[in-house]
Write an enzyme that holds these catalytic residues in place. Sequence first.
Site, PDB file in Angstrom:
ATOM      1  N   LYS A  84      13.048  30.591 -11.920  1.00  0.00           N
ATOM      2  CA  LYS A  84      13.171  31.333 -10.543  1.00  0.00           C
ATOM      3  C   LYS A  84      14.438  30.870  -9.832  1.00  0.00           C
ATOM      4  O   LYS A  84      15.045  29.806 -10.160  1.00  0.00           O
ATOM      5  CB  LYS A  84      11.973  30.688  -9.467  1.00  0.00           C
ATOM      6  CG  LYS A  84      10.714  31.083 -10.124  1.00  0.00           C
ATOM      7  CD  LYS A  84       9.321  30.874  -9.314  1.00  0.00           C
ATOM      8  CE  LYS A  84       7.980  31.071  -9.745  1.00  0.00           C
ATOM      9  NZ  LYS A  84       6.919  30.927  -8.957  1.00  0.00           N
ATOM     10  N   TYR A 133       5.210  41.199  -7.975  1.00  0.00           N
ATOM     11  CA  TYR A 133       4.252  40.277  -7.282  1.00  0.00           C
ATOM     12  C   TYR A 133       3.132  40.940  -6.661  1.00  0.00           C
ATOM     13  O   TYR A 133       2.406  40.710  -5.687  1.00  0.00           O
ATOM     14  CB  TYR A 133       4.677  39.226  -6.439  1.00  0.00           C
ATOM     15  CG  TYR A 133       5.108  38.109  -7.354  1.00  0.00           C
ATOM     16  CD1 TYR A 133       4.483  37.083  -8.015  1.00  0.00           C
ATOM     17  CD2 TYR A 133       6.711  37.551  -7.212  1.00  0.00           C
ATOM     18  CE1 TYR A 133       4.858  35.940  -8.780  1.00  0.00           C
ATOM     19  CE2 TYR A 133       7.021  36.622  -7.846  1.00  0.00           C
ATOM     20  CZ  TYR A 133       6.078  35.825  -8.825  1.00  0.00           C
ATOM     21  OH  TYR A 133       6.624  34.585  -9.330  1.00  0.00           O
ATOM     22  N   ASN A 153       8.563  26.706  -7.327  1.00  0.00           N
ATOM     23  CA  ASN A 153       8.166  25.964  -8.324  1.00  0.00           C
ATOM     24  C   ASN A 153       8.620  26.015  -9.694  1.00  0.00           C
ATOM     25  O   ASN A 153       7.978  26.095 -10.719  1.00  0.00           O
ATOM     26  CB  ASN A 153       6.471  25.959  -8.650  1.00  0.00           C
ATOM     27  CG  ASN A 153       5.983  27.366  -8.645  1.00  0.00           C
ATOM     28  OD1 ASN A 153       6.992  28.336  -8.934  1.00  0.00           O
ATOM     29  ND2 ASN A 153       4.696  27.527  -8.687  1.00  0.00           N
ATOM     30  N   HIS A 174       7.855  31.161 -13.803  1.00  0.00           N
ATOM     31  CA  HIS A 174       6.609  31.927 -13.749  1.00  0.00           C
ATOM     32  C   HIS A 174       6.171  31.899 -15.146  1.00  0.00           C
ATOM     33  O   HIS A 174       7.111  31.788 -16.059  1.00  0.00           O
ATOM     34  CB  HIS A 174       7.263  33.292 -13.226  1.00  0.00           C
ATOM     35  CG  HIS A 174       6.340  34.204 -13.464  1.00  0.00           C
ATOM     36  ND1 HIS A 174       5.072  34.453 -12.733  1.00  0.00           N
ATOM     37  CD2 HIS A 174       6.005  35.084 -14.399  1.00  0.00           C
ATOM     38  CE1 HIS A 174       4.248  35.275 -13.419  1.00  0.00           C
ATOM     39  NE2 HIS A 174       4.816  35.854 -14.281  1.00  0.00           N
ATOM     40  N   GLU A 193       4.395  42.408 -17.815  1.00  0.00           N
ATOM     41  CA  GLU A 193       5.512  41.855 -17.168  1.00  0.00           C
ATOM     42  C   GLU A 193       6.800  41.972 -18.082  1.00  0.00           C
ATOM     43  O   GLU A 193       7.945  42.088 -17.505  1.00  0.00           O
ATOM     44  CB  GLU A 193       5.348  40.467 -16.881  1.00  0.00           C
ATOM     45  CG  GLU A 193       3.977  40.309 -15.832  1.00  0.00           C
ATOM     46  CD  GLU A 193       3.602  38.889 -15.571  1.00  0.00           C
ATOM     47  OE1 GLU A 193       2.853  38.595 -14.488  1.00  0.00           O
ATOM     48  OE2 GLU A 193       3.936  37.856 -16.260  1.00  0.00           O
TER      49      GLU A 193
HETATM   50  P1  ADP Z   1       1.317  30.962 -10.847  1.00  0.00           P
HETATM   51  O1  ADP Z   1       2.654  31.123 -10.560  1.00  0.00           O
HETATM   52  O2  ADP Z   1       0.816  29.552 -11.213  1.00  0.00           O
HETATM   53  O3  ADP Z   1       0.589  31.830 -11.827  1.00  0.00           O
HETATM   54  P2  ADP Z   1       0.071  32.294  -8.572  1.00  0.00           P
HETATM   55  O4  ADP Z   1       0.044  33.587  -9.504  1.00  0.00           O
HETATM   56  O5  ADP Z   1      -1.112  32.057  -7.992  1.00  0.00           O
HETATM   57  O6  ADP Z   1       0.646  31.113  -9.372  1.00  0.00           O
HETATM   58  O7  ADP Z   1       1.246  32.844  -7.308  1.00  0.00           O
HETATM   59  C1  ADP Z   1       2.445  32.981  -7.686  1.00  0.00           C
HETATM   60  C2  ADP Z   1       3.571  32.361  -7.056  1.00  0.00           C
HETATM   61  O8  ADP Z   1       3.524  32.163  -5.522  1.00  0.00           O
HETATM   62  C3  ADP Z   1       3.485  30.812  -7.192  1.00  0.00           C
HETATM   63  O9  ADP Z   1       4.204  30.470  -8.387  1.00  0.00           O
HETATM   64  C4  ADP Z   1       4.178  30.085  -5.996  1.00  0.00           C
HETATM   65  O10 ADP Z   1       5.702  30.365  -6.212  1.00  0.00           O
HETATM   66  C5  ADP Z   1       3.630  31.225  -4.962  1.00  0.00           C
HETATM   67  N1  ADP Z   1       2.646  30.471  -4.419  1.00  0.00           N
HETATM   68  C6  ADP Z   1       1.527  30.742  -4.718  1.00  0.00           C
HETATM   69  N2  ADP Z   1       0.448  29.848  -3.698  1.00  0.00           N
HETATM   70  C7  ADP Z   1       1.382  29.666  -2.836  1.00  0.00           C
HETATM   71  C8  ADP Z   1       1.111  29.190  -1.223  1.00  0.00           C
HETATM   72  N3  ADP Z   1      -0.295  28.588  -1.185  1.00  0.00           N
HETATM   73  N4  ADP Z   1       2.155  28.977  -0.753  1.00  0.00           N
HETATM   74  C9  ADP Z   1       3.427  29.332  -1.062  1.00  0.00           C
HETATM   75  N5  ADP Z   1       3.803  30.114  -2.094  1.00  0.00           N
HETATM   76  C10 ADP Z   1       2.715  30.114  -3.152  1.00  0.00           C
HETATM   77 MG    MG Z   2       0.376  33.890 -11.523  1.00  0.00          MG
END
Ligand code: ADP
Ligand code: MG
Length: 139
Positions: A11, A51, A114, A117, A128
């Site tokens: 990211k 997304y 974080n 992805h 994807e």
């Molecule tokens: P992952 O990336 O672990 O699959 P998700 O698909 O649930 O997680 O969410 C996509 C991305 O959205 C996350 O990697 C993170 O960057 C962001 N995200 C998820 N939940 C939150 C939240 N509560 N607040 C802010 N950003 C979030």
């Molecule tokens: Mg996800």
Amino acid sequence: MAGNITFSIIKPYAAKMGLIGPILALINEAGFKISAIKSEKLTFEQAEEFYNIHKSKPFYNDLVEFMSSGPIVAMILKKENAVEDFRELIGNTDPSKAEKGTIREKFADSLQKNAVHGSDCDENAIIESDFFFAKKERF
Ligand code: ADP
Ligand code: MG
């Protein structure tokens, strides 16, 4: 049967902070082969489409803005049981809950920023991968 590819993004914030090399090293050490890789900057519209599944979530707009804020590194990774093994390698979405030694525990800045992805299922790994890479870009 579990598929053998997953799709990942380094990211924007992690890329900007010089973490591309360290993250690729962990991916390599964990036994993933890089089948395709490129750096690009997503437009707001491209990040919205990527997304789309989170469209109804309160964090969607900020997430789309963040993901289109700077260059990313997109890649297709190959390994037996790729999706599940990669989710284990990156750790929990929330870095404060990610297990020690995982990519997010080591390199994430926050829940949003974080670091990486990783696809959540084989079907999405294919969708994807197709979103980012043409056939001739994969090996
Ligand atoms: P992952 O990336 O672990 O699959 P998700 O698909 O649930 O997680 O969410 C996509 C991305 O959205 C996350 O990697 C993170 O960057 C962001 N995200 C998820 N939940 C939150 C939240 N509560 N607040 C802010 N950003 C979030
Ligand atoms: Mg996800």
